[in-house]
Design a protein around this motif. Sequence first.
Motif, PDB file in Angstrom:
ATOM      1  N   GLY A 210       0.776  -1.228   0.000  1.00  0.00           N
ATOM      2  CA  GLY A 210       0.000   0.000   0.000  1.00  0.00           C
ATOM      3  C   GLY A 210       0.804   1.273   0.000  1.00  0.00           C
ATOM      4  O   GLY A 210       0.234   2.363  -0.033  1.00  0.00           O
ATOM      5  N   VAL A 211       2.144   1.176   0.036  1.00  0.00           N
ATOM      6  CA  VAL A 211       3.010   2.356   0.065  1.00  0.00           C
ATOM      7  C   VAL A 211       3.560   2.621  -1.334  1.00  0.00           C
ATOM      8  O   VAL A 211       3.985   1.698  -2.038  1.00  0.00           O
ATOM      9  N   ARG A 212       3.559   3.899  -1.735  1.00  0.00           N
ATOM     10  CA  ARG A 212       4.071   4.294  -3.048  1.00  0.00           C
ATOM     11  C   ARG A 212       5.547   3.924  -3.167  1.00  0.00           C
ATOM     12  O   ARG A 212       6.347   4.225  -2.286  1.00  0.00           O
ATOM     13  N   VAL A 213       5.909   3.271  -4.272  1.00  0.00           N
ATOM     14  CA  VAL A 213       7.293   2.851  -4.500  1.00  0.00           C
ATOM     15  C   VAL A 213       7.761   3.362  -5.865  1.00  0.00           C
ATOM     16  O   VAL A 213       7.328   2.874  -6.901  1.00  0.00           O
ATOM     17  N   PRO A 214       8.647   4.363  -5.888  1.00  0.00           N
ATOM     18  CA  PRO A 214       9.189   4.839  -7.159  1.00  0.00           C
ATOM     19  C   PRO A 214      10.411   4.008  -7.570  1.00  0.00           C
ATOM     20  O   PRO A 214      11.325   3.788  -6.769  1.00  0.00           O
ATOM     21  N   LEU A 215      10.405   3.557  -8.817  1.00  0.00           N
ATOM     22  CA  LEU A 215      11.514   2.826  -9.405  1.00  0.00           C
ATOM     23  C   LEU A 215      12.050   3.653 -10.567  1.00  0.00           C
ATOM     24  O   LEU A 215      11.270   4.137 -11.389  1.00  0.00           O
ATOM     25  N   GLY A 223      26.743   1.375 -29.631  1.00  0.00           N
ATOM     26  CA  GLY A 223      26.842   0.242 -30.534  1.00  0.00           C
ATOM     27  C   GLY A 223      25.802  -0.808 -30.215  1.00  0.00           C
ATOM     28  O   GLY A 223      24.608  -0.514 -30.096  1.00  0.00           O
ATOM     29  N   SER A 224      26.242  -2.043 -30.030  1.00  0.00           N
ATOM     30  CA  SER A 224      25.325  -3.158 -29.759  1.00  0.00           C
ATOM     31  C   SER A 224      25.202  -3.472 -28.277  1.00  0.00           C
ATOM     32  O   SER A 224      24.668  -4.517 -27.908  1.00  0.00           O
ATOM     33  N   THR A 225      25.690  -2.571 -27.428  1.00  0.00           N
ATOM     34  CA  THR A 225      25.665  -2.796 -25.979  1.00  0.00           C
ATOM     35  C   THR A 225      24.742  -1.787 -25.300  1.00  0.00           C
ATOM     36  O   THR A 225      24.757  -0.606 -25.620  1.00  0.00           O
ATOM     37  N   VAL A 226      23.935  -2.276 -24.363  1.00  0.00           N
ATOM     38  CA  VAL A 226      23.040  -1.424 -23.577  1.00  0.00           C
ATOM     39  C   VAL A 226      23.333  -1.650 -22.100  1.00  0.00           C
ATOM     40  O   VAL A 226      23.504  -2.795 -21.665  1.00  0.00           O
ATOM     41  N   VAL A 227      23.406  -0.573 -21.339  1.00  0.00           N
ATOM     42  CA  VAL A 227      23.505  -0.682 -19.891  1.00  0.00           C
ATOM     43  C   VAL A 227      22.231  -0.094 -19.289  1.00  0.00           C
ATOM     44  O   VAL A 227      21.871   1.046 -19.583  1.00  0.00           O
ATOM     45  N   THR A 228      21.561  -0.881 -18.477  1.00  0.00           N
ATOM     46  CA  THR A 228      20.370  -0.424 -17.767  1.00  0.00           C
ATOM     47  C   THR A 228      20.727  -0.230 -16.305  1.00  0.00           C
ATOM     48  O   THR A 228      21.183  -1.161 -15.638  1.00  0.00           O
ATOM     49  N   PHE A 229      20.554   0.979 -15.799  1.00  0.00           N
ATOM     50  CA  PHE A 229      20.795   1.291 -14.396  1.00  0.00           C
ATOM     51  C   PHE A 229      19.451   1.318 -13.678  1.00  0.00           C
ATOM     52  O   PHE A 229      18.476   1.867 -14.195  1.00  0.00           O
ATOM     53  N   TYR A 230      19.413   0.753 -12.477  1.00  0.00           N
ATOM     54  CA  TYR A 230      18.157   0.646 -11.739  1.00  0.00           C
ATOM     55  C   TYR A 230      18.342   1.147 -10.304  1.00  0.00           C
ATOM     56  O   TYR A 230      19.330   0.813  -9.653  1.00  0.00           O
ATOM     57  N   ALA A 231      17.410   1.964  -9.840  1.00  0.00           N
ATOM     58  CA  ALA A 231      17.399   2.408  -8.443  1.00  0.00           C
ATOM     59  C   ALA A 231      15.960   2.435  -7.961  1.00  0.00           C
ATOM     60  O   ALA A 231      15.033   2.638  -8.743  1.00  0.00           O
ATOM     61  N   ALA A 232      15.770   2.201  -6.669  1.00  0.00           N
ATOM     62  CA  ALA A 232      14.416   2.166  -6.114  1.00  0.00           C
ATOM     63  C   ALA A 232      14.401   2.775  -4.725  1.00  0.00           C
ATOM     64  O   ALA A 232      15.432   2.842  -4.053  1.00  0.00           O
ATOM     65  N   ASN A 233      13.235   3.206  -4.307  1.00  0.00           N
ATOM     66  CA  ASN A 233      13.051   3.763  -2.967  1.00  0.00           C
ATOM     67  C   ASN A 233      11.906   3.013  -2.296  1.00  0.00           C
ATOM     68  O   ASN A 233      10.748   3.218  -2.633  1.00  0.00           O
ATOM     69  N   PHE A 234      12.253   2.164  -1.337  1.00  0.00           N
ATOM     70  CA  PHE A 234      11.240   1.408  -0.607  1.00  0.00           C
ATOM     71  C   PHE A 234      11.049   1.916   0.816  1.00  0.00           C
ATOM     72  O   PHE A 234      10.379   1.288   1.616  1.00  0.00           O
ATOM     73  N   LEU A 235      11.653   3.064   1.130  1.00  0.00           N
ATOM     74  CA  LEU A 235      11.516   3.632   2.469  1.00  0.00           C
ATOM     75  C   LEU A 235      10.799   4.973   2.477  1.00  0.00           C
ATOM     76  O   LEU A 235      10.517   5.508   3.543  1.00  0.00           O
ATOM     77  N   GLY A 236      10.520   5.521   1.307  1.00  0.00           N
ATOM     78  CA  GLY A 236       9.860   6.818   1.251  1.00  0.00           C
ATOM     79  C   GLY A 236       9.379   7.103  -0.155  1.00  0.00           C
ATOM     80  O   GLY A 236       9.571   6.310  -1.074  1.00  0.00           O
ATOM     81  N   ALA A 237       8.762   8.273  -0.331  1.00  0.00           N
ATOM     82  CA  ALA A 237       8.160   8.611  -1.609  1.00  0.00           C
ATOM     83  C   ALA A 237       9.106   9.370  -2.539  1.00  0.00           C
ATOM     84  O   ALA A 237       8.769   9.612  -3.699  1.00  0.00           O
ATOM     85  N   ALA A 238      10.302   9.758  -2.039  1.00  0.00           N
ATOM     86  CA  ALA A 238      11.225  10.529  -2.869  1.00  0.00           C
ATOM     87  C   ALA A 238      11.718   9.693  -4.050  1.00  0.00           C
ATOM     88  O   ALA A 238      11.977   8.498  -3.915  1.00  0.00           O
ATOM     89  N   VAL A 239      11.844  10.348  -5.200  1.00  0.00           N
ATOM     90  CA  VAL A 239      12.326   9.650  -6.392  1.00  0.00           C
ATOM     91  C   VAL A 239      13.801   9.305  -6.203  1.00  0.00           C
ATOM     92  O   VAL A 239      14.599  10.178  -5.848  1.00  0.00           O
TER      93      VAL A 239
END
Length: 255
Positions: A210-215, A223-239
């Motif tokens: 029930g808590v807002r989770v920004p990902l 070229g043919s390479t992609v890097v995906t960076f991921y961060a999440a906040n599971f303790l508050g609403a800040a991005v």
Amino acid sequence: MKVRGTAVATSALALCLAAAGCGPDDGEGKGSGGKATASRTPEASASAAPEAGTTPAPTPTSDGRTLTEAELAKVALTTGEVPGYEVAPLEGTDERGTEESEDEACRPIAAIINGSPEPAPAAIVFRTAMDTAEEGKDDQTVVTEILTSHPKGGAEELLRSVREAARACAGGFRTTSEDGPSTYTGVKTLPAPGAGQESFAYQVTGSLEGVRVPLVFHLVRTGSTVVTFYAANFLGAAVPEVPAALVTAQAAKLP
């Protein structure tokens, strides 16, 4: 992404991306569990793009090769290359998430949440970067990197499909998985640092018990390479923040 203590940093990340252990709930407070985490707000210095979330940059040269797993590992960031960050292989990536979007247009976003970007890469390597200055803190910054190499045209298709999905799914979407349904209430593009030949950033908003989770996700292609960076906040609403220094340093290593 920030975690409650460094001891759970890698396992929390693995649960979230590889096993969907910290995915959003079904809108009725039935979260799928996982470690709680948090992160900082993105720095205002990130440059906006003509199209929100995309930043043109001087085009670097690339040999366009489809890298092997061993070659991806060699170009992945290592400890010491970005001051203040410890980089290590991400554990627990053998088992990926199983979320399937109910709306086919949102499938590319769900695939990245699962830790399995589409189209399927020829090789994939996972890394995690932790802010050593925050070691021991509940909100230590931890960022996941997913490095993927693709057959000809596949890397461009990955960026294109995610861009289109971000537009099509701005109002949110639902997924189903082995753990049950999940609800994501919105998708929006974000400013992205100019890096690589192409870059794109976006935020997905879900909920955990029930808590807002920004990902937040940043994708960079050279070229043919992609890097995906991921961060999440599971303790508050800040991005949460994906530090630009990590993005630009990693992009500079791509052949």
